[in-house]
Design an enzyme around this catalytic site. Sequence first.
Site: not given
Ligand code: XIL
Length: 297
Positions: A127, A167, A204, A233, A235
């Site tokens: 990020e 990432n 996401h 990741e 969702d």
């Molecule tokens: C999130 C986790 O799911 C949570 O439990 C935590 O509180 C915060 O981080 N991008 C990422 C992940 O790269 O590491 C993040 O995970 C979600 C967004």
Amino acid sequence: AGTLGAAAAQSGRYFGTAIAAGRLGDSTYTTIAGREFNMVTAENEMKPDATEPQRGQFNFSSGDQIYNWATQRGMKVRGHTLAWHSQQPGWMQSLSGSSLRQAMIDHINGVMAHYKGKLAYWDVVNEAFNEDGSRRQSNLQATGNDWIEVAFRTARSADPSVKLCYNDYNIENWSYGKTQGVYNMIRDFKSRGVPIDCVGLQTHFTGGSSLPSNFQTTLSSFAALGVDVALTEVDVTNASTTQYAGLTQACVNVPRCVGITVWGVRDSDSWRSSESPLLFDNSGNKKAAYTSVLNAL
Ligand code: XIL
């Protein structure tokens, strides 16, 4: 194939999930995770605040719990993450300049030495871009624009066996500033020989039922630079079946899309639990989105 992992494996891909160490005592959770997935990402346990809580004092206890749980079941593990503006330990947040730069290098070396030869991928940098494609202002960015390539060069020397990934989120839409910013960095790294092997698209998704525009074009364009791509990741708000099927199909259509990871097992395990964004409901039942993913693999 009857599981996500087995279906993905038919085309040489993996299907993964994020695992939280604190849930490994929940047998509904471990039964689903052990059955369906063949790649694991630690949801929080390999982040800088977890692995180096005090400077120079590393703690791998919960990261190792997840690593051992996964590998005892024949799953591979994706390391997440080494250099990030978020979830830094307090001592790191208060550093700047050359001492922060050195702390980042020491952190990468310390964590990667522990997992040397054991992981499939590392998210080396997470990020680092703004939505408009410029670099995110952070304490790491303030150490100099070359911090990302220094992180990747350090990582390659620390463990030449693991694939090194950049990432990020909101890099799925090809006509978006952030996507282009990341693309230009990867192209520059490849042209100058900065070691990088893969790009992780967090995926996401929020709202709607259609995919971000030209999602597959984004995957194939990154791949054409000579890197693997992965959805790292996933969702989706309300687990839209069309979005889940579409993102799966986009990966399957791109030869260098190596796998898909959903960010948790059941809706109740999700960091976005109020949006019910995952493939299993709170009781562990398969949702409609599960079937749409399985059929698209
Ligand atoms: C999130 C986790 O799911 C949570 O439990 C935590 O509180 C915060 O981080 N991008 C990422 C992940 O790269 O590491 C993040 O995970 C979600 C967004």
